[in-house]
Motif scaffolding. Structure first.
Motif, PDB file in Angstrom:
ATOM      1  N   SER A 114       0.829  -1.203   0.000  1.00 52.46           N
ATOM      2  CA  SER A 114       0.000   0.000   0.000  1.00 52.46           C
ATOM      3  C   SER A 114       0.866   1.256   0.000  1.00 52.46           C
ATOM      4  CB  SER A 114      -0.919   0.014   1.216  1.00 52.46           C
ATOM      5  OG  SER A 114      -0.188   0.308   2.394  1.00 52.46           O
ATOM      6  N   VAL A 115       0.306   2.329  -0.546  1.00 49.68           N
ATOM      7  CA  VAL A 115       1.006   3.611  -0.556  1.00 49.68           C
ATOM      8  C   VAL A 115       1.277   4.080   0.871  1.00 49.68           C
ATOM      9  CG1 VAL A 115       0.745   6.062  -1.096  1.00 49.68           C
ATOM     10  CG2 VAL A 115       0.188   4.346  -2.823  1.00 49.68           C
ATOM     11  N   GLY A 116       0.262   3.955   1.739  1.00 47.30           N
ATOM     12  CA  GLY A 116       0.421   4.401   3.122  1.00 47.30           C
ATOM     13  C   GLY A 116       1.567   3.709   3.831  1.00 47.30           C
ATOM     14  N   ASP A 117       1.678   2.409   3.620  1.00 46.06           N
ATOM     15  CA  ASP A 117       2.765   1.652   4.233  1.00 46.06           C
ATOM     16  C   ASP A 117       4.106   2.061   3.644  1.00 46.06           C
ATOM     17  OD1 ASP A 117       3.869  -0.653   5.802  1.00 46.06           O
ATOM     18  OD2 ASP A 117       4.314  -1.398   3.793  1.00 46.06           O
ATOM     19  N   PHE A 118       4.141   2.261   2.338  1.00 45.83           N
ATOM     20  CA  PHE A 118       5.391   2.572   1.633  1.00 45.83           C
ATOM     21  C   PHE A 118       5.975   3.912   2.087  1.00 45.83           C
ATOM     22  CE2 PHE A 118       7.466   4.469  -2.177  1.00 45.83           C
ATOM     23  CZ  PHE A 118       8.500   3.559  -2.326  1.00 45.83           C
ATOM     24  N   VAL A 119       5.149   4.958   2.151  1.00 47.07           N
ATOM     25  CA  VAL A 119       5.687   6.281   2.473  1.00 47.07           C
ATOM     26  C   VAL A 119       6.117   6.392   3.935  1.00 47.07           C
ATOM     27  CG1 VAL A 119       4.368   7.406   0.652  1.00 47.07           C
ATOM     28  CG2 VAL A 119       3.430   7.341   2.977  1.00 47.07           C
ATOM     29  N   LEU A 120       5.597   5.532   4.807  1.00 43.35           N
ATOM     30  CA  LEU A 120       5.956   5.596   6.219  1.00 43.35           C
ATOM     31  C   LEU A 120       7.064   4.626   6.595  1.00 43.35           C
ATOM     32  CD1 LEU A 120       2.443   6.071   7.854  1.00 43.35           C
ATOM     33  CD2 LEU A 120       4.199   7.798   7.405  1.00 43.35           C
ATOM     34  N   LYS A 121       7.625   3.939   5.595  1.00 47.78           N
ATOM     35  CA  LYS A 121       8.784   3.067   5.836  1.00 47.78           C
ATOM     36  C   LYS A 121      10.061   3.837   5.556  1.00 47.78           C
ATOM     37  CE  LYS A 121       6.656  -0.740   6.956  1.00 47.78           C
ATOM     38  NZ  LYS A 121       6.698  -1.225   8.340  1.00 47.78           N
TER      39      LYS A 121
END
Length: 196
Positions: free
Chosen positions: A147-154
């Motif tokens: 997911s985009v949300g997971d990707f940007v917060l990693k």
């Protein structure tokens, strides 16, 4: 706008040490690099976040890391800093991460839509205008199934972090050129180096 009006360069990111090297905090990292170049340190500026002041060829430049619970609520602290320091919106630069560009690619532009970035959307909504400059730092798209949300917060990968100093230097070069010589020259310089 008076010729000696100050600039505000606001990097977007999430507050707290856990988020420091995450992709969504590319804006914070870019203004950190610019502050380091000029020997400036960030200090708390009320509820608006952290600020540092530098000079670029006689121009007063305020660097900021807005802190208002979340990157998605960046508009209020940015607006507060503009008012407090008498910065016209034409001299506001918002530095953001951008999914639409591959990692390391960067672009400067004035205006335009937020492109799905809620922090940029917040700034535009609170100010009532999109007539500010954005430096968009590419972070690429998430792998299939993520997911985009997971990707940007990693956090950035080890490979990305290894080349990050050079990429941040390119952004700092472009921001300095923007203040010294204007948007067109800064765009030419940044885009030529990005495409090389």
């Amino acid at each position: 706008m008076t010729p000696d009006a100050p600039w505000l360069i606001a990097g977007l990111g999430n507050p707290g040490p856990w988020f420091r090297l995450t992709r969504h905090n590319a804006g914070f990292l870019a203004v950190d690099r610019l502050a380091e170049r000029h020997g400036a340190r960030f200090r708390r500026s009320g509820l608006a976040g952290l600020t540092a002041e530098i000079g670029i060829d006689g121009h007063r430049v305020l660097l900021a890391k807005p802190l208002w619970w979340s990157i998605n609520l960046s508009g209020r602290p940015v607006a507060a800093l503009l008012r407090r320091h008498g910065v016209p919106v034409e001299r506001l630069v918002v530095v953001q991460d951008d999914l639409d560009f591959p990692f390391g690619s960067a672009r400067l532009k004035r205006g335009g839509g937020p492109g799905g970035h809620n922090g940029v959307r917040s700034v535009g909504e609170v100010l009532g205008t999109r007539d500010f400059v954005r430096l968009r730092f590419g972070i690429g798209r998430p792998p299939k199934g993520r997911s985009v949300g997971d990707f940007v917060l990693k956090k950035f990968s080890e490979e990305e972090l290894a080349v990050m100093p050079g990429e941040l230097d390119r952004c700092a070069d472009a921001l300095e050129t923007l203040v010294r010589r204007g948007l067109n020259r800064a765009q030419d310089t940044l885009n030529a180096r990005t495409d090389a």
